[in-house]
Scaffold this motif. Structure first.
Motif, PDB file in Angstrom:
ATOM      1  N   GLU B  65      67.210   0.334  -7.529  1.00  0.00           N
ATOM      2  CA  GLU B  65      67.508   0.503  -8.955  1.00  0.00           C
ATOM      3  C   GLU B  65      68.993   0.772  -9.171  1.00  0.00           C
ATOM      4  O   GLU B  65      69.575   0.323 -10.168  1.00  0.00           O
ATOM      5  N   SER B  66      69.592   1.477  -8.246  1.00  0.00           N
ATOM      6  CA  SER B  66      71.005   1.839  -8.411  1.00  0.00           C
ATOM      7  C   SER B  66      71.908   0.615  -8.300  1.00  0.00           C
ATOM      8  O   SER B  66      72.859   0.464  -9.074  1.00  0.00           O
ATOM      9  N   PHE B  67      71.627  -0.237  -7.344  1.00  0.00           N
ATOM     10  CA  PHE B  67      72.449  -1.447  -7.223  1.00  0.00           C
ATOM     11  C   PHE B  67      72.267  -2.360  -8.429  1.00  0.00           C
ATOM     12  O   PHE B  67      73.232  -2.975  -8.908  1.00  0.00           O
ATOM     13  N   LEU B  68      71.046  -2.449  -8.925  1.00  0.00           N
ATOM     14  CA  LEU B  68      70.830  -3.265 -10.125  1.00  0.00           C
ATOM     15  C   LEU B  68      71.546  -2.651 -11.326  1.00  0.00           C
ATOM     16  O   LEU B  68      72.128  -3.366 -12.151  1.00  0.00           O
ATOM     17  N   ALA B  69      71.510  -1.318 -11.403  1.00  0.00           N
ATOM     18  CA  ALA B  69      72.217  -0.645 -12.500  1.00  0.00           C
ATOM     19  C   ALA B  69      73.720  -0.874 -12.383  1.00  0.00           C
ATOM     20  O   ALA B  69      74.418  -1.083 -13.390  1.00  0.00           O
ATOM     21  N   LEU B  70      74.208  -0.841 -11.158  1.00  0.00           N
ATOM     22  CA  LEU B  70      75.641  -1.094 -10.936  1.00  0.00           C
ATOM     23  C   LEU B  70      76.018  -2.485 -11.438  1.00  0.00           C
ATOM     24  O   LEU B  70      77.058  -2.674 -12.091  1.00  0.00           O
ATOM     25  N   TRP B  71      75.192  -3.434 -11.130  1.00  0.00           N
ATOM     26  CA  TRP B  71      75.435  -4.805 -11.595  1.00  0.00           C
ATOM     27  C   TRP B  71      75.415  -4.869 -13.127  1.00  0.00           C
ATOM     28  O   TRP B  71      76.293  -5.455 -13.745  1.00  0.00           O
ATOM     29  N   ARG B  72      74.415  -4.210 -13.726  1.00  0.00           N
ATOM     30  CA  ARG B  72      74.324  -4.264 -15.191  1.00  0.00           C
ATOM     31  C   ARG B  72      75.522  -3.575 -15.844  1.00  0.00           C
ATOM     32  O   ARG B  72      75.949  -3.947 -16.930  1.00  0.00           O
ATOM     33  N   GLN B  73      76.034  -2.554 -15.174  1.00  0.00           N
ATOM     34  CA  GLN B  73      77.169  -1.822 -15.744  1.00  0.00           C
ATOM     35  C   GLN B  73      78.512  -2.467 -15.387  1.00  0.00           C
ATOM     36  O   GLN B  73      79.559  -1.998 -15.851  1.00  0.00           O
ATOM     37  N   ALA B  74      78.478  -3.489 -14.586  1.00  0.00           N
ATOM     38  CA  ALA B  74      79.728  -4.079 -14.080  1.00  0.00           C
ATOM     39  C   ALA B  74      80.743  -4.414 -15.175  1.00  0.00           C
ATOM     40  O   ALA B  74      81.945  -4.203 -14.980  1.00  0.00           O
TER      41      ALA B  74
END
Lengths: 247, 195
Positions: B65-74
């Motif tokens: 979830e954190s990596f996906l969140a990082l991508w979404r927040q990029a």
């Protein structure tokens, strides 16, 4: 609650370590949203906290985790192919309220005149969209909070009223800063998040019609926020929308 | 993209450039950039999640979830801050939120084998001069008083709120706040000039 700089200074380190309970976290976020005196100290605490994971011995990564992550990425890409919008660099200046349309009537007390328009929800939303609601892309209010990359900000303004909302996603806190007319006796202002498919979810009642109220909420799926005027105690669905702003 | 060692002193300049490339790639929704980010920081992310939550599938979920969140927040990431810092913030937020939302009381016993426990022979200043960034942080932790280190351990690594930590340590909440403030202030001084 009178929460001041001394309270914030005592609490910043715990905040940087994600150790504050929700209530105190909201109070601090409210304070940080307008006070710049803590920027440097909080930034330094966060820099230290961000290096703490380096002290943890790395276990072996689960074999399937990388593949699962990329598969989840592929699924999300397939369902949401539109690239996420790139936001403008944060600004710290106060928002410039958008001038209301010349024909807009002056605000009156909530029990009649202008406000009575909003007792007809369908009409209210239409008029709001046409005349009153002005969405302003805002920067983050405060450099300290700006370090939370998961921040959404928006605002709306109309005759005699304004609303600024910042949602700090990593903290799960939304701060509504409003300047609204006094509600009629027996009525309250209620804050809402609106999902992309139009569903309204209550965030709670505003504590004041001038100033900030923070709500603990997961607004990651919110496309907009709104304030409505409701009977004392609030409503399950908004009956008299006043202002709405899209993220 | 070849992942540099995120903890190696000599690689820091390279890391910054590498992070910028990763962030730019994530902003373009580039799959390979996400994979490279995972290859670089997945181990650190999983270590932190496992430390806070215990080894479990929950830790895996938090990392994903954190990596996906990082991508979404990029689109909102500032490349100057560095990807690791953002990611660790997200991982810790998510791990702690998940822990607390389930009403799961973190372990009440401090880990005597805590990774930051000071080697008895370690001179913090000496260690910081020649060791990796991880060693520098360990040394800074080792320089804390036992009370301060326990407060950091319970809140950051065990995911306790200051209220739970106060209960655990049998001290007022204000004392926990004070210990955390002193601890991070001390570490900040120790780590100044090491980045």
């Amino acid at each position: 609650v009178n929460y001041g700089c001394n309270d914030a200074a005592e609490t910043l380190a715990a905040y940087a370590l994600d150790a504050l309970p929700v209530g105190e976290r909201m109070l601090l976020v409210e304070h940080l949203a307008e006070c710049r005196q803590h920027d440097e100290e909080l930034s330094s605490y966060r820099a230290v906290a961000g290096r703490l994971p380096l002290t943890v011995p790395a276990p072996a990564l689960p074999a399937g985790l990388r593949g699962n992550l990329l598969a989840a990425f592929d699924r999300e890409q397939a369902t949401a192919p539109t690239p996420l919008p790139v936001r403008e660099p944060a600004e710290t200046a106060a928002p410039a309220p958008v001038e209301p349309a010349p024909a807009a009537p002056e605000p009156e007390r909530p029990n009649g005149g202008f406000w009575s328009i909003f007792r007809q929800p369908a009409l209210a939303y239409g008029i709001a969209a046409a005349l009153l609601i002005a969405v302003i892309g805002l920067g983050v209010w405060n450099l300290s909070l700006q370090e939370d990359a998961n921040v959404m900000t928006t605002a709306a303004a109309g005759p005699g009223m304004s609303m600024r909302v910042s949602y700090y996603g990593n903290q799960g806190v939304a701060v509504f800063d409003v300047d609204m007319p006094d509600p009629a006796s027996g009525q309250v202002y209620q804050a809402w998040m609106i999902s992309h498919d139009g569903k309204h979810v209550s965030l709670g009642l505003l504590e004041h019609n001038h100033g900030k109220t923070a709500f603990a909420a997961d607004m990651s799926a919110a496309g907009a926020v709104a304030i409505s005027l409701e009977p004392a105690g609030g409503s399950a669905t908004p009956t008299t929308p006043i202002v709405e702003a899209k993220f | 993209l070849n992942a540099p060692d995120p903890t190696a002193e000599s690689e820091r300049t390279t890391d910054e450039a590498f992070d910028r490339k990763l962030i730019e790639g994530l902003q373009r929704n580039d799959r390979e950039s996400l994979a490279a980010a995972y290859d670089s920081y997945g181990g650190l992310a999983f270590a932190l999640a496992s430390r806070v939550m215990g080894a479990s599938s929950d830790a895996e979920d938090v990392v994903q979830e954190s990596f996906l969140a990082l991508w979404r927040q990029a689109p909102r990431l500032d490349a100057k801050r560095g990807l690791r810092s953002y990611l660790m913030t997200i991982v810790h937020n998510k791990a702690v939120d998940r822990l607390r939302s389930r009403g799961r009381r973190p372990e009440a016993v401090l880990n005597e084998d805590a990774p930051f426990k000071a080697p008895e022979e370690a001179e913090p200043a000496h260690v910081a001069e020649k060791a990796s960034e991880a060693d520098e942080v360990r040394a800074a932790l080792a320089g804390l008083s036992d009370d301060q280190r326990s407060a950091v351990e319970l809140t950051y690594f065990k995911g306790m709120t200051i209220n739970d930590a106060a209960d655990q340590l049998k001290v007022p909440v204000g004392t926990v706040k004070s210990r955390l403030r002193l601890a991070l202030g001390h570490m900040r001084k120790q780590l100044e000039g090491t980045t």
